[in-house]
Design an enzyme around this catalytic site. Structure first.
Site, PDB file in Angstrom:
ATOM      1  N   GLU A 121      13.999 111.221   7.899  1.00  0.00           N
ATOM      2  CA  GLU A 121      13.095 110.597   8.477  1.00  0.00           C
ATOM      3  C   GLU A 121      11.568 111.249   8.190  1.00  0.00           C
ATOM      4  O   GLU A 121      11.121 112.041   7.588  1.00  0.00           O
ATOM      5  CB  GLU A 121      12.862 111.937  10.072  1.00  0.00           C
ATOM      6  CG  GLU A 121      12.586 110.815  10.554  1.00  0.00           C
ATOM      7  CD  GLU A 121      13.040 112.098  12.351  1.00  0.00           C
ATOM      8  OE1 GLU A 121      13.054 113.555  12.228  1.00  0.00           O
ATOM      9  OE2 GLU A 121      12.751 111.292  13.563  1.00  0.00           O
ATOM     10  N   ASN A 172      15.487 115.191  16.792  1.00  0.00           N
ATOM     11  CA  ASN A 172      14.991 115.782  17.981  1.00  0.00           C
ATOM     12  C   ASN A 172      14.905 116.172  18.735  1.00  0.00           C
ATOM     13  O   ASN A 172      15.533 116.440  19.740  1.00  0.00           O
ATOM     14  CB  ASN A 172      14.735 117.188  17.011  1.00  0.00           C
ATOM     15  CG  ASN A 172      15.707 117.453  15.799  1.00  0.00           C
ATOM     16  OD1 ASN A 172      16.928 117.659  15.734  1.00  0.00           O
ATOM     17  ND2 ASN A 172      14.853 117.898  14.000  1.00  0.00           N
ATOM     18  N   SER A 174      11.600 120.007  11.542  1.00  0.00           N
ATOM     19  CA  SER A 174      12.433 119.787  12.220  1.00  0.00           C
ATOM     20  C   SER A 174      11.537 119.044  13.391  1.00  0.00           C
ATOM     21  O   SER A 174      11.956 117.606  14.535  1.00  0.00           O
ATOM     22  CB  SER A 174      12.963 120.841  12.296  1.00  0.00           C
ATOM     23  OG  SER A 174      14.244 120.685  11.788  1.00  0.00           O
ATOM     24  N   HIS A 204      11.494 115.056   5.812  1.00  0.00           N
ATOM     25  CA  HIS A 204      12.386 115.298   6.798  1.00  0.00           C
ATOM     26  C   HIS A 204      13.878 115.288   6.525  1.00  0.00           C
ATOM     27  O   HIS A 204      14.414 113.880   7.094  1.00  0.00           O
ATOM     28  CB  HIS A 204      12.590 115.095   8.257  1.00  0.00           C
ATOM     29  CG  HIS A 204      13.696 115.725   9.411  1.00  0.00           C
ATOM     30  ND1 HIS A 204      13.161 115.336  10.847  1.00  0.00           N
ATOM     31  CD2 HIS A 204      14.039 117.114   9.400  1.00  0.00           C
ATOM     32  CE1 HIS A 204      14.275 116.270  11.277  1.00  0.00           C
ATOM     33  NE2 HIS A 204      14.814 117.319  10.155  1.00  0.00           N
TER      34      HIS A 204
END
Ligand code: CAA
Ligand code: NAD
Length: 289
Positions: A157, A195, A124, A145
């Site tokens: 991602e 994130n 993450s 991701h």
């Protein structure tokens, strides 16, 4: 360059289970390994349930659901361990969000996979370059991701490390597309894009709760109705896993070297109490398991 036919997934938790399901539904021969046999059993039961639901809802034929199930092999230490994944063309790692644990695993993977296999991580937030540096093939290491719940969320991602090759990147993008996902690139900075933006909002919601700005239900309701989010930030934290949220905040605080990213003490306290969210049955809220 060999075509990707066999996908190995390491970690059968919320993310690894979802990635394995999507890979199998997309036609890949899939093996999923977890160090915990209990986690594997829960993963298999969830696959049964979700594929049965897809058939019930008319999104998939019974034959296709059976074929997808037949393409997944569940591996624990008693049935071959990590070595059973050695015929994979790509491995996607989805274990705990801990840089040292991931680096140890990738060091082992680089000895196991000496051809042109892709070594992808679903981290993450952790630097892909740092994970890749534990291997002797950093050109084949990449961030892939996925988002939770994987069968529903469209985004992957894609994060290149300093040494990730163009060939690895192109093949990863092609793989994500074949899995029905939309790959979008981001650079290798702590938390990437998703994130870096999402997790401080979640963390701030814990501060708002801790400081008595509103009750958890009201914080969530305000963000759902006021910002049109499908889940409020505290409910989403439970869904992600409070332990994972703390790990991500730690990576942001270290990587971006800024106090404002420190994990909220209340969030850390819940984790210390074993209240990890949906996966442990209780986090901010109680959850049926
Ligand atoms: N696994 C698979 N499918 C699931 C699921 C799960 N855990 N949870 C829900 N679904 C499916 C359901 O089966 C349902 O499909 P059908 O209608 O075809 O049966 C569909 O999702 C909608 O579910 P529900 O009607 O039960 O509930 P909902 O409309 O509230 O949607 C949700 C549930 C999709 C999870 C929605 O609340 C949502 O989008 N929440 C936000 C999720 C989000 O932000 N994810 C990103 C987290 S951050 C991250 O992943 C990155 C990171 O590094 C931390
Ligand atoms: P989880 O706790 O649900 O599952 C992790 C699984 O890995 C567990 O079943 C555990 O038994 C297994 N495991 C741990 N160490 C292992 C090892 N050395 N070898 C084999 N298995 C091992 O966690 P999760 O939510 O699935 O997260 C996994 C990864 O995906 C983390 O890096 C996390 O940051 C990332 N991620 C999580 C989310 C999310 O919303 N939860 C979203 C995107 C990415």
């Amino acid at each position: 360059m060999s075509e990707i036919q066999r996908v190995g997934v390491i970690g059968a938790g919320q993310m690894g289970g979802g990635i394995a399901q999507v890979a199998a539904v997309s036609g890949f021969a899939t093996k999923v390994y977890d160090a915990s046999s209990d986690a594997l059993a829960r993963c298999r039961a969830l696959h049964e349930k979700l594929l049965a639901r897809a058939v019930e809802k008319g999104r998939m034929s019974q034959e296709d659901a059976e074929a997808a199930k037949g393409r997944i092999q569940y591996v624990d230490d008693a049935s071959g361990g990590l070595d059973a994944l050695s015929d994979s063309d790509v491995v996607i790692e989805a274990i705990v969000e801990d840089a040292e644990v991931k680096r140890d695993l990738f060091a082992r993977l680089s000895k196991m996979f000496t051809g042109d296999q892709i070594l992808a991580t679903n981290t993450s937030s952790i630097s892909i370059t740092e994970i890749a540096a534990a291997t002797d093939c950093p050109e084949r290491v990449i961030g892939m991701h996925f988002f939770n719940p994987v069968p529903v969320m469209k985004l992957v991602e894609v994060i290149k490390g300093l040494a990730t090759s163009e060939d690895t990147t192109e093949r990863t993008i092609a793989l994500a597309t074949k899995m029905g996902k939309t790959p979008v690139p981001a650079n290798d900075r702590a938390g990437f894009v998703s994130n870096r933006v999402l997790m401080p909002m979640i963390n701030e919601a814990f501060y708002a709760w801790m400081e008595g700005v509103a009750e958890p239900e009201h914080i969530d309701e305000i963000m759902k109705l006021g910002c049109n989010h499908p889940m409020g930030p505290l409910r989403l934290a439970d869904f992600i896993g409070l332990d994972t949220c703390v790990h991500i905040m730690d990576v942001l605080a270290d990587g971006l070297n800024d106090e404002r990213y420190r994990a909220c003490p209340l969030l850390k306290q819940l984790v210390a109490a074993g209240r990890l969210g949906d996966k442990s049955g209780r986090g901010v809220y109680e959850h049926a398991r």
